[in-house]
Design an enzyme around this catalytic site. Structure first.
Site, short mmCIF file in Angstrom:
data_model
loop_
_atom_site.label_atom_id
_atom_site.label_comp_id
_atom_site.label_asym_id
_atom_site.label_seq_id
_atom_site.Cartn_x
_atom_site.Cartn_y
_atom_site.Cartn_z
N HIS A 1 -7.14 -5.28 -1.33
CA HIS A 1 -5.99 -4.43 -1.02
C HIS A 1 -5.01 -5.10 -0.05
O HIS A 1 -5.26 -5.13 1.15
CB HIS A 1 -6.46 -3.09 -0.46
CG HIS A 1 -5.35 -2.11 -0.30
ND1 HIS A 1 -4.47 -1.81 -1.32
CD2 HIS A 1 -4.93 -1.37 0.75
CE1 HIS A 1 -3.59 -0.93 -0.90
NE2 HIS A 1 -3.84 -0.65 0.36
N ASP B 1 -7.80 -5.17 -6.09
CA ASP B 1 -7.50 -4.06 -5.18
C ASP B 1 -8.45 -2.89 -5.49
O ASP B 1 -8.47 -2.39 -6.62
CB ASP B 1 -6.04 -3.62 -5.37
CG ASP B 1 -5.59 -2.59 -4.35
OD1 ASP B 1 -6.42 -1.79 -3.86
OD2 ASP B 1 -4.39 -2.56 -4.04
N SER C 1 0.84 -1.20 0.00
CA SER C 1 0.00 0.00 0.00
C SER C 1 0.87 1.25 0.00
O SER C 1 1.71 1.42 -0.87
CB SER C 1 -0.96 -0.05 1.21
OG SER C 1 -1.88 0.99 1.18
#
Ligand SMILES: [Ca+2]
Length: 565
Positions: free
Chosen positions: A483, A446, A207
């Site tokens: 994610h 994601d 991330s």
């Protein structure tokens, strides 16, 4: 003199021959880096008295017993936890005190390597320096594997989130400078602790941690030998504004205008995902709930054609025509009012209704993206005394946000794209030429950072390297993964070990085996694993552009039945 020059050239030629003979890089112009060798930690608690470094305060050193930490049910070995700060200062802009807080964990039995743990979110907390290194529910981590690991808050504390961005220097520290400041200190501390500097250095995260790592690949290529990039927000400012724009889109079709999540319900997200699976699952040769041929799927699936259009009230079995327009726009890429694409397109995939999707679609814009854009990214920042995240997300001007994240002024001299994104991201020649390696993974489902964006970056990297970057950078999509973890996916894998083997032994990874986290998984169960799957299903994650295809025989639950093609 005349004798010296030929001798020098002959030595270089011999070295190249040796490197080739040792099974090193397949490209003679890229050097093969030597493997790390380990050492033992001498002593721990006296480190604060033995170590000094400019602009650095060591606040403590604690001996941590073996088993005090565990990962995936396995004890982490005995190590030394060192805490401290760098560059403590008082801001002339907001009068607050800032510092780069960090901790290092130094294993008693060290493998000779350093791992910089790049953290997620907007940072602001010194999470334990264990070095999580890939996917969901890890069964190992860098500390467990013997790395000396550092973790930091990137220059501000949690109580300063997100208004630290009002201080210009705190923006820059968060954006990229923390890595540049901590790295030489960390290497020096390792030298003091073990009697030698790390032989090899790695950096990784998911991330925002993936963003930190991609920025480091561009800015600090001389400092690291291996880069492990997960679901990178490497164009985070654009993704944040795009996520707010998408949120405002859902609001236009919401049954409750104050709650955009009613514009695209859980049942409707599951409906679209099921329609994608119906069209795309078999394209990889296996009807197994995974869409592994992502590219073919985008050509095969059509939202308007393949999802029923409501003729009456919405009931979860259809989408209204207006919803199809909003959702289709979200996947093709939201735009400003004048039609400029803000960020990226998104691939249709099996996991687009599940995992952490609802959080990123509907919870993040009013609670995270809004403050991020308002205080960290925009120039000038919004006024915190009157700011409301929910109001900003629901009614703020996307055009204004898009302009302000690209603006500078006398106080904020770098715009957000300059301080948060990698400069010239397709030029990694410095890293490549010294023998460093990059591994990138990205969940196809994601919902906050698009795997299409990472695919486009990797294609640009290939283009900048004569059509093939695989001798120093490889990209692995994770079908179904949302994610950084979750979704109907095989999301449990260790990419740090293959990265080390590539950097230090020249073993380039063609695929990485990943496992589902079904019932009983030691790393934690992923609730999105379908009940029809074996709890321990495995799949190869394939180096792009290859995809995992069923070989035509063997169990659908086993990676051995699939090949990368
Ligand atoms: Ca399939």
């Amino acid at each position: 003199m005349t004798q010296h020059v030929p001798k020098h050239l002959a030595s270089a030629a011999t070295l190249l021959l040796l490197l080739t003979a040792c099974g090193g890089s397949d490209d003679d112009s890229i050097p093969q880096l030597a493997p790390a060798t380990g050492a033992s930690l001498g002593s721990c608690t006296d480190l604060p008295t033995r170590f000094s470094f400019p602009n650095t305060t060591i606040s403590g050193a604690n001996a941590i017993a073996a088993g005090a930490l565990t990962v995936g049910g396995t004890p982490v070995g005995a190590h030394c936890q060192v805490t401290g700060t760098m560059f403590q200062r008082t801001s002339a802009v907001d009068s607050k005190t800032y510092a780069i807080g960090f901790e290092m964990r130094l294993p008693n039995a060290w493998n000779g390597r350093f791992f910089y743990q790049a953290n997620g979110g907007i940072d602001g907390s010194v999470v334990p320096a264990t070095g999580p290194n890939s996917g969901g529910g890890p069964l190992t981590n860098a500390l467990q594997q013997g790395f000396a690991v550092i973790s930091s808050d990137a220059g501000h504390n949690g109580s300063q989130n997100p208004t630290f961005g009002i201080d210009p220097q705190a923006r820059l520290d968060y954006g990229y400078q923390t890595v540049g400041k901590l790295t030489p200190m960390a290497k020096s501390l390792i030298s003091t602790a073990y009697g030698k500097a790390p032989d090899r250095s790695y950096i990784g995260g998911c991330s925002n941690g993936g963003r930190h790592t991609m920025v480091a690949a561009a800015r600090y290529a001389d400092q690291y030998d291996g880069f492990l990039v997960g679901d990178p927000g490497f164009r985070l400012p654009l993704a944040a504004v795009a996520n707010i724009a998408a949120y405002q889109g859902y609001a236009t079709v919401a049954t409750n205008p104050a709650d955009p999540s009613t514009g695209y319900t859980a049942a409707e997200r599951a409906l679209v995902a099921a329609a994608v699976v119906a069209k795309c699952d078999a394209l990889d040769g296996a009807t197994d709930g995974l869409v592994q041929d992502t590219k073919a799927c985008q050509a095969a699936f059509d939202l308007n054609r393949d999802v029923p259009t409501c003729t009456g009230a919405r009931d979860g079995t259809c989408l209204s025509a207006a919803q199809k327009t909003v959702i289709g726009k979200r996947f093709s890429g939201v735009t400003t009012s004048t039609g400029t694409k803000i960020y990226s397109s998104w691939p249709y995939d099996a996991g687009i209704g599940s995992g952490n999707t609802a959080f990123w679609y509907f919870t993040a814009p009013p609670n995270l993206d809004s403050g991020n854009v308002a205080f960290i990214l925009e120039v000038p920042p919004e006024d915190p005394t009157t700011f409301s995240g929910p109001v900003f997300a629901l009614t703020g001007s996307v055009d204004s946000m898009f302009a302000k994240i690209q603006a500078t002024n006398g106080a904020y001299t770098e715009n957000s794209l300059q301080f948060e994104t990698p400069p010239d991201p397709s030029n990694l020649s410095a890293l490549k030429n010294r023998g460093a390696k990059v591994m990138v993974y990205h969940g196809t489902s994601d919902p906050i950072f698009s795997s299409d964006d990472t695919t486009a970056w990797y294609e640009s990297l290939r283009g900048a390297n004569g059509g093939d970057a695989s001798n120093f950078a490889r990209f692995f999509t994770v079908p179904g993964m949302t994610h950084c973890s979750a979704g109907p996916a095989t999301d449990q894998f260790d990419m740090l070990t293959p990265l080390v083997n590539w950097v230090e032994k020249g073993q380039a990874p063609d695929s990485v085996v990943a496992s589902a986290r079904g019932a009983g998984n030691a790393g934690g169960v992923n609730a999105d694993v379908p009940s029809s799957w074996a709890a321990n299903r495995t799949r190869p994650l394939c180096a792009y552009p290859k995809v995992a295809r069923y070989s035509g025989s063997g169990s659908l639950e086993s990676a051995a039945s699939f090949t990368c093609q």
